[in-house]
Design a protein around this motif. Sequence first.
Motif, PDB file in Angstrom:
ATOM      1  N   THR A 155       0.847  -1.188   0.000  1.00  9.17           N
ATOM      2  CA  THR A 155       0.000   0.000   0.000  1.00  9.17           C
ATOM      3  C   THR A 155       0.885   1.241   0.000  1.00  9.17           C
ATOM      4  OG1 THR A 155      -1.694  -1.145   1.288  1.00  9.17           O
ATOM      5  CG2 THR A 155      -1.793   1.242   1.278  1.00  9.17           C
ATOM      6  N   TRP A 156       0.536   2.215  -0.840  1.00 10.11           N
ATOM      7  CA  TRP A 156       1.240   3.494  -0.827  1.00 10.11           C
ATOM      8  C   TRP A 156       0.631   4.361   0.261  1.00 10.11           C
ATOM      9  CZ3 TRP A 156       5.616   4.746  -3.260  1.00 10.11           C
ATOM     10  CH2 TRP A 156       6.023   3.939  -4.327  1.00 10.11           C
ATOM     11  N   VAL A 157       1.494   4.997   1.059  1.00  7.64           N
ATOM     12  CA  VAL A 157       1.043   5.880   2.123  1.00  7.64           C
ATOM     13  C   VAL A 157       1.716   7.239   1.980  1.00  7.64           C
ATOM     14  CG1 VAL A 157       0.542   4.029   3.770  1.00  7.64           C
ATOM     15  CG2 VAL A 157       2.843   5.008   3.691  1.00  7.64           C
ATOM     16  N   LYS A 158       1.120   8.254   2.572  1.00 10.95           N
ATOM     17  CA  LYS A 158       1.647   9.616   2.555  1.00 10.95           C
ATOM     18  C   LYS A 158       2.490   9.822   3.801  1.00 10.95           C
ATOM     19  CE  LYS A 158       0.977  13.631   0.414  1.00 10.95           C
ATOM     20  NZ  LYS A 158       1.475  13.853  -0.900  1.00 10.95           N
ATOM     21  N   LEU A 159       3.730  10.268   3.622  1.00 10.83           N
ATOM     22  CA  LEU A 159       4.637  10.491   4.752  1.00 10.83           C
ATOM     23  C   LEU A 159       4.358  11.841   5.401  1.00 10.83           C
ATOM     24  CD1 LEU A 159       7.987   9.239   3.203  1.00 10.83           C
ATOM     25  CD2 LEU A 159       6.494   8.024   4.799  1.00 10.83           C
ATOM     26  N   LEU A 160       4.334  11.877   6.717  1.00 11.59           N
ATOM     27  CA  LEU A 160       4.150  13.122   7.453  1.00 11.59           C
ATOM     28  C   LEU A 160       5.473  13.851   7.641  1.00 11.59           C
ATOM     29  CD1 LEU A 160       1.602  11.847  10.100  1.00 11.59           C
ATOM     30  CD2 LEU A 160       1.147  13.099   7.995  1.00 11.59           C
ATOM     31  N   GLU A 161       6.580  13.118   7.569  1.00 17.55           N
ATOM     32  CA  GLU A 161       7.916  13.716   7.621  1.00 17.55           C
ATOM     33  C   GLU A 161       8.806  12.965   6.636  1.00 17.55           C
ATOM     34  OE1 GLU A 161       9.771  11.533  11.486  1.00 17.55           O
ATOM     35  OE2 GLU A 161       8.228  13.027  11.874  1.00 17.55           O
ATOM     36  N   LEU A 162       9.633  13.696   5.922  1.00 18.41           N
ATOM     37  CA  LEU A 162      10.486  13.084   4.905  1.00 18.41           C
ATOM     38  C   LEU A 162      11.760  12.524   5.525  1.00 18.41           C
ATOM     39  CD1 LEU A 162      10.240  15.783   2.094  1.00 18.41           C
ATOM     40  CD2 LEU A 162       8.812  13.766   2.432  1.00 18.41           C
ATOM     41  N   PRO A 163      12.212  11.351   5.058  1.00 22.33           N
ATOM     42  CA  PRO A 163      13.465  10.795   5.569  1.00 22.33           C
ATOM     43  C   PRO A 163      14.684  11.601   5.121  1.00 22.33           C
ATOM     44  CG  PRO A 163      12.497   9.324   3.931  1.00 22.33           C
ATOM     45  CD  PRO A 163      11.527  10.440   4.149  1.00 22.33           C
ATOM     46  N   SER A 164      14.567  12.286   3.985  1.00 24.51           N
ATOM     47  CA  SER A 164      15.619  13.193   3.520  1.00 24.51           C
ATOM     48  C   SER A 164      14.965  14.308   2.699  1.00 24.51           C
ATOM     49  CB  SER A 164      16.659  12.444   2.670  1.00 24.51           C
ATOM     50  OG  SER A 164      16.172  12.235   1.366  1.00 24.51           O
ATOM     51  N   PRO A 165      15.630  15.433   2.558  1.00 22.84           N
ATOM     52  CA  PRO A 165      15.032  16.558   1.830  1.00 22.84           C
ATOM     53  C   PRO A 165      14.752  16.251   0.358  1.00 22.84           C
ATOM     54  CG  PRO A 165      17.008  17.261   3.011  1.00 22.84           C
ATOM     55  CD  PRO A 165      16.925  15.775   3.128  1.00 22.84           C
ATOM     56  N   PHE A 166      15.406  15.233  -0.191  1.00 25.62           N
ATOM     57  CA  PHE A 166      15.268  14.945  -1.612  1.00 25.62           C
ATOM     58  C   PHE A 166      14.373  13.746  -1.898  1.00 25.62           C
ATOM     59  CE2 PHE A 166      19.447  16.850  -0.803  1.00 25.62           C
ATOM     60  CZ  PHE A 166      19.254  18.048  -1.471  1.00 25.62           C
ATOM     61  N   SER A 167      13.849  13.115  -0.872  1.00 29.05           N
ATOM     62  CA  SER A 167      13.027  11.927  -1.078  1.00 29.05           C
ATOM     63  C   SER A 167      11.584  12.309  -1.399  1.00 29.05           C
ATOM     64  CB  SER A 167      13.063  11.032   0.158  1.00 29.05           C
ATOM     65  OG  SER A 167      12.413  11.660   1.235  1.00 29.05           O
ATOM     66  N   PHE A 168      10.847  11.349  -1.921  1.00 27.47           N
ATOM     67  CA  PHE A 168       9.437  11.541  -2.206  1.00 27.47           C
ATOM     68  C   PHE A 168       8.665  11.636  -0.888  1.00 27.47           C
ATOM     69  CE2 PHE A 168      10.761  10.625  -6.322  1.00 27.47           C
ATOM     70  CZ  PHE A 168       9.708  10.732  -7.221  1.00 27.47           C
ATOM     71  N   ASP A 169       7.428  12.106  -0.973  1.00 26.50           N
ATOM     72  CA  ASP A 169       6.599  12.227   0.231  1.00 26.50           C
ATOM     73  C   ASP A 169       5.640  11.047   0.387  1.00 26.50           C
ATOM     74  OD1 ASP A 169       4.934  12.824  -1.878  1.00 26.50           O
ATOM     75  OD2 ASP A 169       4.008  14.557  -0.916  1.00 26.50           O
ATOM     76  N   GLU A 170       5.903   9.973  -0.360  1.00 26.92           N
ATOM     77  CA  GLU A 170       5.100   8.759  -0.272  1.00 26.92           C
ATOM     78  C   GLU A 170       6.027   7.564  -0.073  1.00 26.92           C
ATOM     79  OE1 GLU A 170       2.810   8.562  -3.831  1.00 26.92           O
ATOM     80  OE2 GLU A 170       1.554  10.264  -3.287  1.00 26.92           O
ATOM     81  N   ALA A 171       5.450   6.497   0.496  1.00 29.00           N
ATOM     82  CA  ALA A 171       6.232   5.281   0.726  1.00 29.00           C
ATOM     83  C   ALA A 171       5.372   4.070   0.415  1.00 29.00           C
ATOM     84  CB  ALA A 171       6.710   5.219   2.166  1.00 29.00           C
ATOM     85  N   LEU A 172       6.018   3.003  -0.014  1.00 28.19           N
ATOM     86  CA  LEU A 172       5.347   1.732  -0.279  1.00 28.19           C
ATOM     87  C   LEU A 172       5.602   0.807   0.904  1.00 28.19           C
ATOM     88  CD1 LEU A 172       3.810  -0.075  -2.318  1.00 28.19           C
ATOM     89  CD2 LEU A 172       6.051  -0.807  -3.158  1.00 28.19           C
TER      90      LEU A 172
ATOM     91  N   LEU B 210       8.351  -1.873   7.518  1.00 27.04           N
ATOM     92  CA  LEU B 210       9.451  -1.688   6.586  1.00 27.04           C
ATOM     93  C   LEU B 210       8.822  -1.126   5.326  1.00 27.04           C
ATOM     94  CD1 LEU B 210      12.429  -2.089   5.775  1.00 27.04           C
ATOM     95  CD2 LEU B 210      11.770  -4.339   4.912  1.00 27.04           C
ATOM     96  N   ALA B 211       9.371  -0.016   4.836  1.00 27.41           N
ATOM     97  CA  ALA B 211       8.797   0.660   3.672  1.00 27.41           C
ATOM     98  C   ALA B 211       9.903   1.064   2.716  1.00 27.41           C
ATOM     99  CB  ALA B 211       8.002   1.879   4.113  1.00 27.41           C
ATOM    100  N   TRP B 212       9.512   1.320   1.463  1.00 27.09           N
ATOM    101  CA  TRP B 212      10.442   1.798   0.447  1.00 27.09           C
ATOM    102  C   TRP B 212      10.002   3.192   0.034  1.00 27.09           C
ATOM    103  CZ3 TRP B 212       9.629   2.873  -4.841  1.00 27.09           C
ATOM    104  CH2 TRP B 212      10.799   3.176  -5.555  1.00 27.09           C
ATOM    105  N   VAL B 213      10.932   4.142   0.109  1.00 25.44           N
ATOM    106  CA  VAL B 213      10.663   5.528  -0.275  1.00 25.44           C
ATOM    107  C   VAL B 213      11.464   5.830  -1.531  1.00 25.44           C
ATOM    108  CG1 VAL B 213      10.796   7.942   0.451  1.00 25.44           C
ATOM    109  CG2 VAL B 213      10.350   6.155   2.151  1.00 25.44           C
TER     110      VAL B 213
ATOM    111  N   PHE C 176       3.050   8.211   9.078  1.00 32.97           N
ATOM    112  CA  PHE C 176       2.384   8.210   7.779  1.00 32.97           C
ATOM    113  C   PHE C 176       0.889   8.012   7.971  1.00 32.97           C
ATOM    114  CE2 PHE C 176       3.718   3.828   8.645  1.00 32.97           C
ATOM    115  CZ  PHE C 176       2.575   3.102   8.378  1.00 32.97           C
ATOM    116  N   HIS C 177       0.155   8.256   6.870  1.00 28.55           N
ATOM    117  CA  HIS C 177      -1.286   8.002   6.869  1.00 28.55           C
ATOM    118  C   HIS C 177      -1.702   7.540   5.471  1.00 28.55           C
ATOM    119  CE1 HIS C 177      -2.137  11.802   4.780  1.00 28.55           C
ATOM    120  NE2 HIS C 177      -1.344  12.389   5.637  1.00 28.55           N
TER     121      HIS C 177
END
Length: 88
Positions: free
Chosen positions: A38-55, A66-69, A82-83
Motif C-alpha cells: 500500500t502506498w502511504v503519505k509520509l508526514l515527515e520526509l526521511p531526507s530533503p530529496f526523497s518523495f513524500d510517499e512510501a510503499l 518496513l517501507a520503500w521511499v 504516515f497516513h
Amino acid sequence: MKLDSDRPDFAMSARKQNLDWLSKCYAKDLVQDFLVSTWVKLLELPSPFSFDEALLLCPVSADEWLAWVPDHGEVILHTGQFHPKGCG
C-alpha cells in the motif's frame, strides 16, 4: 487589552479542520490496519530529496513497517509517521 472570544479565530478554525481530517481518515479509536503493498503519505520526509510517499513492504512490529521511499530507499516507519494516501 481585552480578548474578544466571540470572534472566529484562524487558529481555532485550523484546529477544527484537523479534527475533521482525523474523523474521516481513522476509526473512532484511531487504529488503522495497513496492508502490504500500500502506498502511504509520509508526514515527515526521511531526507530533503526523497518523495513524500512510501510503499509498505512488511510489518516489523505492531506499530512499525518496513517501507520503500523513492529516491531514498528502505526505511522503518512508525505508524504515526504516515497516513493512508486518500486522507488529508
